[in-house]
Design a protein around this motif. Structure first.
Motif, PDB file in Angstrom:
ATOM      1  N   ASN A  77       6.749   8.359  -9.469  1.00  0.00           N
ATOM      2  CA  ASN A  77       6.953   7.721 -10.771  1.00  0.00           C
ATOM      3  C   ASN A  77       6.338   8.601 -11.855  1.00  0.00           C
ATOM      4  OD1 ASN A  77       7.044   6.129 -13.057  1.00  0.00           O
ATOM      5  ND2 ASN A  77       5.592   4.592 -12.313  1.00  0.00           N
ATOM      6  N   PRO A  78       7.153   9.239 -12.690  1.00  0.00           N
ATOM      7  CA  PRO A  78       6.600  10.128 -13.718  1.00  0.00           C
ATOM      8  C   PRO A  78       5.779   9.388 -14.764  1.00  0.00           C
ATOM      9  CG  PRO A  78       8.960   9.823 -14.041  1.00  0.00           C
ATOM     10  CD  PRO A  78       8.628   9.198 -12.722  1.00  0.00           C
ATOM     11  N   HIS A  79       5.906   8.055 -14.806  1.00  0.00           N
ATOM     12  CA  HIS A  79       5.165   7.246 -15.785  1.00  0.00           C
ATOM     13  C   HIS A  79       4.033   6.459 -15.127  1.00  0.00           C
ATOM     14  CE1 HIS A  79       8.505   8.232 -18.430  1.00  0.00           C
ATOM     15  NE2 HIS A  79       9.313   7.813 -17.482  1.00  0.00           N
ATOM     16  N   HIS A  80       3.663   6.871 -13.923  1.00  0.00           N
ATOM     17  CA  HIS A  80       2.610   6.186 -13.179  1.00  0.00           C
ATOM     18  C   HIS A  80       1.341   6.067 -14.026  1.00  0.00           C
ATOM     19  CE1 HIS A  80       0.526   4.888  -9.531  1.00  0.00           C
ATOM     20  NE2 HIS A  80      -0.466   5.675  -9.899  1.00  0.00           N
ATOM     21  N   GLU A 102       0.832  -1.203   0.000  1.00  0.00           N
ATOM     22  CA  GLU A 102       0.000   0.000   0.000  1.00  0.00           C
ATOM     23  C   GLU A 102       0.867   1.254   0.000  1.00  0.00           C
ATOM     24  OE1 GLU A 102      -3.221   2.332   2.879  1.00  0.00           O
ATOM     25  OE2 GLU A 102      -2.641   0.252   3.333  1.00  0.00           O
ATOM     26  N   TYR A 103       1.918   1.255   0.840  1.00  0.00           N
ATOM     27  CA  TYR A 103       2.771   2.440   0.939  1.00  0.00           C
ATOM     28  C   TYR A 103       3.694   2.572  -0.272  1.00  0.00           C
ATOM     29  CZ  TYR A 103       0.955   2.862   5.635  1.00  0.00           C
ATOM     30  OH  TYR A 103       0.108   3.017   6.705  1.00  0.00           O
ATOM     31  N   LEU A 104       4.092   1.452  -0.855  1.00  0.00           N
ATOM     32  CA  LEU A 104       4.864   1.500  -2.095  1.00  0.00           C
ATOM     33  C   LEU A 104       4.021   2.095  -3.217  1.00  0.00           C
ATOM     34  CD1 LEU A 104       7.301   0.850  -3.880  1.00  0.00           C
ATOM     35  CD2 LEU A 104       6.492  -1.522  -4.014  1.00  0.00           C
ATOM     36  N   PHE A 105       2.764   1.688  -3.306  1.00  0.00           N
ATOM     37  CA  PHE A 105       1.875   2.261  -4.315  1.00  0.00           C
ATOM     38  C   PHE A 105       1.741   3.766  -4.122  1.00  0.00           C
ATOM     39  CE2 PHE A 105      -2.401   3.783  -5.381  1.00  0.00           C
ATOM     40  CZ  PHE A 105      -2.386   3.562  -6.746  1.00  0.00           C
ATOM     41  N   GLN A 106       1.558   4.208  -2.878  1.00  0.00           N
ATOM     42  CA  GLN A 106       1.445   5.648  -2.611  1.00  0.00           C
ATOM     43  C   GLN A 106       2.713   6.381  -3.051  1.00  0.00           C
ATOM     44  OE1 GLN A 106       0.457   6.392   1.504  1.00  0.00           O
ATOM     45  NE2 GLN A 106      -1.316   5.026   1.468  1.00  0.00           N
ATOM     46  N   GLU A 164      -0.797  -4.829  -8.482  1.00  0.00           N
ATOM     47  CA  GLU A 164      -1.745  -4.641  -9.583  1.00  0.00           C
ATOM     48  C   GLU A 164      -3.153  -4.370  -9.063  1.00  0.00           C
ATOM     49  OE1 GLU A 164       0.061  -7.091 -13.351  1.00  0.00           O
ATOM     50  OE2 GLU A 164      -0.778  -8.280 -11.712  1.00  0.00           O
ATOM     51  N   GLN A 165      -3.473  -4.883  -7.884  1.00  0.00           N
ATOM     52  CA  GLN A 165      -4.778  -4.612  -7.292  1.00  0.00           C
ATOM     53  C   GLN A 165      -4.969  -3.130  -6.985  1.00  0.00           C
ATOM     54  OE1 GLN A 165      -5.217  -7.162  -3.858  1.00  0.00           O
ATOM     55  NE2 GLN A 165      -4.948  -9.032  -5.052  1.00  0.00           N
ATOM     56  N   TYR A 166      -3.852  -2.433  -6.787  1.00  0.00           N
ATOM     57  CA  TYR A 166      -3.916  -0.991  -6.537  1.00  0.00           C
ATOM     58  C   TYR A 166      -3.955  -0.184  -7.837  1.00  0.00           C
ATOM     59  CZ  TYR A 166      -2.869  -1.759  -1.584  1.00  0.00           C
ATOM     60  OH  TYR A 166      -2.920  -2.146  -0.262  1.00  0.00           O
ATOM     61  N   GLY A 167      -3.756  -0.854  -8.970  1.00  0.00           N
ATOM     62  CA  GLY A 167      -3.806  -0.161 -10.249  1.00  0.00           C
ATOM     63  C   GLY A 167      -2.480  -0.035 -10.956  1.00  0.00           C
ATOM     64  N   ARG A 185       8.166 -16.827  -9.844  1.00  0.00           N
ATOM     65  CA  ARG A 185       6.834 -17.040  -9.280  1.00  0.00           C
ATOM     66  C   ARG A 185       6.577 -16.150  -8.073  1.00  0.00           C
ATOM     67  NH1 ARG A 185       5.065 -19.873  -5.151  1.00  0.00           N
ATOM     68  NH2 ARG A 185       7.144 -20.746  -4.793  1.00  0.00           N
ATOM     69  N   VAL A 186       7.567 -16.037  -7.163  1.00  0.00           N
ATOM     70  CA  VAL A 186       7.371 -15.234  -5.947  1.00  0.00           C
ATOM     71  C   VAL A 186       7.186 -13.759  -6.298  1.00  0.00           C
ATOM     72  CG1 VAL A 186       8.448 -14.452  -3.808  1.00  0.00           C
ATOM     73  CG2 VAL A 186       8.627 -16.855  -4.476  1.00  0.00           C
ATOM     74  N   THR A 187       8.019 -13.261  -7.211  1.00  0.00           N
ATOM     75  CA  THR A 187       7.890 -11.857  -7.613  1.00  0.00           C
ATOM     76  C   THR A 187       6.531 -11.596  -8.231  1.00  0.00           C
ATOM     77  OG1 THR A 187      10.269 -11.623  -7.982  1.00  0.00           O
ATOM     78  CG2 THR A 187       8.841 -10.047  -9.093  1.00  0.00           C
ATOM     79  N   ARG A 188       6.091 -12.499  -9.117  1.00  0.00           N
ATOM     80  CA  ARG A 188       4.794 -12.269  -9.782  1.00  0.00           C
ATOM     81  C   ARG A 188       3.627 -12.345  -8.800  1.00  0.00           C
ATOM     82  NH1 ARG A 188       4.073 -16.363 -13.306  1.00  0.00           N
ATOM     83  NH2 ARG A 188       6.090 -17.358 -12.985  1.00  0.00           N
ATOM     84  N   LYS A 189       3.780 -13.175  -7.758  1.00  0.00           N
ATOM     85  CA  LYS A 189       2.749 -13.243  -6.712  1.00  0.00           C
ATOM     86  C   LYS A 189       2.637 -11.903  -5.992  1.00  0.00           C
ATOM     87  CE  LYS A 189       1.773 -15.622  -2.332  1.00  0.00           C
ATOM     88  NZ  LYS A 189       2.288 -16.597  -1.339  1.00  0.00           N
ATOM     89  N   ARG A 190       3.785 -11.282  -5.724  1.00  0.00           N
ATOM     90  CA  ARG A 190       3.767  -9.995  -5.037  1.00  0.00           C
ATOM     91  C   ARG A 190       3.334  -8.870  -5.966  1.00  0.00           C
ATOM     92  NH1 ARG A 190       9.319 -11.091  -1.543  1.00  0.00           N
ATOM     93  NH2 ARG A 190       8.391 -12.733  -0.258  1.00  0.00           N
ATOM     94  N   VAL A 191       3.711  -8.965  -7.222  1.00  0.00           N
ATOM     95  CA  VAL A 191       3.283  -7.980  -8.208  1.00  0.00           C
ATOM     96  C   VAL A 191       1.760  -7.970  -8.306  1.00  0.00           C
ATOM     97  CG1 VAL A 191       3.174  -7.585 -10.697  1.00  0.00           C
ATOM     98  CG2 VAL A 191       5.391  -7.838  -9.579  1.00  0.00           C
TER      99      VAL A 191
END
Length: 329
Positions: free
Chosen positions: A237-240, A227-231, A260-263, A250-256
């Motif tokens: 991020n200028p390309h947000h 949540e805080y990383l997304f904020q 993605e749920q945040y947009g 697999r682990v990275t994609r699970k966390r990604v």
């Protein structure tokens, strides 16, 4: 009173007296020691009742967060220092941290380097984590690395009381209460620094909460910081909301998927192996990373030692942490 030390205690009859002796031996005098007994069922309470120079709060067993917040509510100090009942303070810890906060009014939280009080062979992972947090001293380094892991040992912290009055105290939930607090305060612009001295011995007993409670699992840590990383990405991020993620396992994609749920939208993955992903997102190799003016890279490889390989590659290609990339795990 200049400093209030807040220490929650639960069934710590074997260690609490030694810990308190390390606090009572401090060179700093303008301090109070607030011990919150969280419904201990062993001999802890009897030990505490025999000590005349502590402020004892005795409550039924409700958990560490209510105990911490009760301690904060009872504190009268300008600065709040944390301590746990199985760790040790070096004699000058409180004096050094209070002096640090006095000298740097723009710093809200002061940590220090910690000694690892465990078996480095048997507890290699925890020892490596201690080495990592000890490498983060300057405020910029702490801020830029906070999405990898918690950059502080909780009992090594001292902070200004107005922080919890302004931005809230500890929150109770399925997450590590200290990490959530640091992330929330830093998201509100609070700066954190460390004294480059070992002032606390951070022990690692088998019953430590971070080893036994689901709130301190790897998944809980990631969900907390997502949540805080997304904020942060929203504002930096200028390309947000588009990012390139370094790591396609697999682990990275699970966390990604949580991001993605945040947009957040993943435009590409970077991986040293050529592979096809069933999500349809292209995978590129490090040599194919676009110009830093055109993208934002989010390295999310958690394997030990890999970050040290990724950083020079990104630096060589013109990326700057906090500008067009930031590390997470």
């Amino acid at each position: 009173m200049k400093v209030s030390v807040v220490m929650p205690v639960y069934n710590a009859e074997d260690t609490v007296l030694q810990t308190l002796e390390s606090l009572r031996a401090q060179t700093f005098q303008s301090m109070e020691i607030i011990v919150v007994n969280d419904g201990s069922t062993d001999g802890t309470l009897d030990i505490l009742r025999a000590l005349p120079d502590i402020k004892l709060l005795d409550h039924s067993h409700r958990g560490i967060v209510p105990a911490l917040n009760d301690g904060l509510a009872s504190a009268s100090g300008e600065y709040i220092a944390r301590m746990d009942a199985d760790d040790l303070c070096h004699p000058e810890r409180i004096e050094q941290q209070a002096s640090f906060l006095d000298a740097y009014p723009d710093i809200g939280m002061a940590g220090c380097r910690v000694g690892f009080g465990g078996d480095r062979e048997k507890q290699a992972g925890y020892a490596a984590y201690v080495d990592w947090i000890n490498s983060l001293i300057e405020p910029d380094d702490i801020a830029l690395n906070r999405f990898i892991e918690s950059p502080f040992a909780h009992p090594s912290i001292m902070f200004r009381r107005e922080l919890f009055e302004q931005f809230g105290a500890y929150r109770d939930g399925p997450f590590p209460e200290d990490y959530e607090l640091w992330l929330r305060w830093m998201a509100n612009g609070v700066k954190a620094g460390k004294i480059d001295q070992q002032l606390v011995t951070w022990n690692d007993p088998p019953g430590r909460l971070s080893r036994t409670d689901e709130r301190y699992s790897i998944d809980a840590f990631y969900k907390t910081k997502a949540e805080y990383l997304f904020q942060w990405l929203e504002h930096h991020n200028p390309h947000h909301p588009e990012v390139i993620v370094w790591g396609a396992g697999r682990v990275t994609r699970k966390r990604v998927a949580i991001l993605e749920q945040y947009g957040i939208r993943i435009t590409q993955y970077i991986d040293i192996k050529s592979r096809q992903l069933n999500c349809g997102t292209p995978v590129i190799q490090p040599s194919e990373i676009p110009d830093p003016k055109t993208c934002f890279v989010l390295p999310m490889v958690g394997k030990r030692g890999v970050r040290e390989l990724i950083r020079p590659i990104l630096n060589e290609r013109g990326f700057t942490e906090g500008i067009n990339c930031i590390f997470a795990a």
